[in-house]
Structures are given as C-alpha cells and as structure tokens.
Design an enzyme around this catalytic site. Structure first.
Site, PDB file in Angstrom:
ATOM      1  N   ASN A 153      -0.542  -7.236   1.215  1.00 47.88           N
ATOM      2  CA  ASN A 153      -0.327  -6.560   2.509  1.00 47.88           C
ATOM      3  C   ASN A 153      -0.861  -7.402   3.665  1.00 47.88           C
ATOM      4  O   ASN A 153      -0.271  -7.410   4.755  1.00 47.88           O
ATOM      5  CB  ASN A 153      -0.961  -5.174   2.508  1.00 47.88           C
ATOM      6  CG  ASN A 153      -0.056  -4.141   1.872  1.00 47.88           C
ATOM      7  OD1 ASN A 153       0.965  -3.777   2.436  1.00 47.88           O
ATOM      8  ND2 ASN A 153      -0.398  -3.700   0.661  1.00 47.88           N
ATOM      9  N   HIS A 176      -2.084   3.249   2.011  1.00 48.76           N
ATOM     10  CA  HIS A 176      -2.358   3.874   0.716  1.00 48.76           C
ATOM     11  C   HIS A 176      -1.035   4.069  -0.023  1.00 48.76           C
ATOM     12  O   HIS A 176      -0.051   4.515   0.577  1.00 48.76           O
ATOM     13  CB  HIS A 176      -3.058   5.230   0.938  1.00 48.76           C
ATOM     14  CG  HIS A 176      -3.420   5.894  -0.358  1.00 48.76           C
ATOM     15  ND1 HIS A 176      -4.496   5.479  -1.118  1.00 48.76           N
ATOM     16  CD2 HIS A 176      -2.830   6.898  -1.037  1.00 48.76           C
ATOM     17  CE1 HIS A 176      -4.553   6.212  -2.219  1.00 48.76           C
ATOM     18  NE2 HIS A 176      -3.559   7.088  -2.194  1.00 48.76           N
TER      19      HIS A 176
END
Ligand code: GAR
Length: 200
Positions: A14, A109
């Site tokens: 990420n 998440h």
C-alpha cells in the site's frame, strides 16, 4: 506541496501504491516525506529506499507505546508531514499520538468495516461465509478500526475462492482506494458529521 508520512510494519504494497500515485500525478501536489517502520526487517523499507524516499526505523521493542509514538511523531513533525497514512502498521497507536494528529491519520483495513476488525480480516470474512467483503479507509480514532469512514470498496467472494485469492483481490482494491481517500482528505473538500465524512 502536501507532505505524506507513511507508517508500515511489513511488505509495504500500500505504501508503494501511494508512492506511485504521488509519482504519476494521481495524487497531485503531494510528496511522500518519510516512510517509518516499527519493524527493522520490513520489506517495504527497501521498496521505499529504491524510490528515493527517506526511511526511518523505530523498533517498538523495549520502549513504552507512548514513547515509541512520540519518537515517530518527532520524525513526522520534523519533516512537516500534513497527513499520516497507516499502511499495514500492525500496532495500536497511543491516545497521545492520535490527539497530536487529530483527524490527520488514515488507516486502510481489508474488510468492509465495521465487520471483521483486527487481524486476518480477509480470513475472518471468508470463514464467516459473506458474499461480499472489501476494504475501508478511515480516519483513526482511539478505538481499533473504528474512526469515520472515508471510502470503501466492495469485493465479491467468488464460489471458487480461497483465502489467498480473495485477499489478493482485496489488496488490488486497496491499492486503488487508498490514493482516492488521500486525495479527498488532502483536498480539504469534506466535512465530518458524526461518523460521516461528506464530500463538499
Ligand atoms: C493490507 O491488507 C492492509 O489493509 C492490512 O495489512 C495489509 C498490509 O499490506 N492492514 C490491516 O490489517 C490493519 N488492521 P501491505 O504491507 O502490503 O500494504
């Protein structure tokens, strides 16, 4: 220029997605000021260095949570960071850190919150038998995986999925979602009403 500080604990995909979005203009007017890891061997550190991004390791072992967070905060503030992006940071932040950067910390998440908080969210969703899961970017507050939701992306669970295949599709969705969420927050074109983050 707006400045991002990215905090990781692991492989850093990420972080790379954010760095690439910054580099290719998907997140314009922004630079990645620093990548911080609490794990000295985190694979993402090398990926950041390859991209010329300053890295900083602060091992959390042997210091209190708040002391660790104060050291990270000092680094972030020294580099003039506007927005802190948690990208696979697998520790809770202290209340002190969260107040210090109030509404300026994002987390990603791998589930559709509020479902499946905590560790191994993709496996939790798979084993629960849901038809749809996904990922969430949210502002960080004092509760785990809880703050106001900025963006979500839905990923269907397919009949022939296993946890690994499902997690890979969620990860691809994360890489698209995080830059979008960062753009919204950095643009300042939103307001928070209760738990709702509304574009203005
Ligand atoms: C990502 O799937 C991220 O959503 C998850 O850890 C992975 C990190 O991968 N984060 C959490 O579960 C936080 N509760 P990455 O290091 O390749 O970005």
């Amino acid at each position: 220029m707006k400045r991002l500080g990215i905090i990781i604990s692991g492989r850093g995909s990420n972080m790379v997605a954010l760095a690439e979005a910054v580099a290719n203009g998907t997140v314009p007017g922004t630079e990645v000021a620093v990548v911080i890891s609490n794990i000295p061997t985190a694979g993402g550190l090398e990926l950041a260095r390859e991209r010329g991004i300053p890295t900083f390791v602060h091992d959390h072992r042997g210091v209190s949570r708040e002391e660790h967070d104060r050291q990270m905060a000092e680094e972030l503030q020294r580099r003039g960071v506007d927005l802190v992006c948690l990208a696979g940071y697998m520790r809770l932040l202290s209340p002190w850190f969260i107040s210090e950067f109030e509404n300026r910390i994002l987390n990603i998440h791998p589930s559709l919150l509020p479902a499946f908080t905590g560790l191994d969210a993709q496996r939790q969703a798979f084993e629960y038998g849901v038809g749809y899961t996904g990922c969430t970017v949210h502002l960080v507050d004092r509760q785990l995986d809880h703050g106001p939701i900025v963006r979500q992306s839905v990923v269907p669970v397919l009949a022939d999925d296993d946890v690994e295949r499902l997690a890979a599709r969620i990860l691809a969705a994360e890489h698209r979602l995080y830059p979008e969420a960062v753009n919204l927050i950095l643009s300042g074109r939103y307001r928070i009403e209760g738990r709702r983050v509304l574009a203005t």
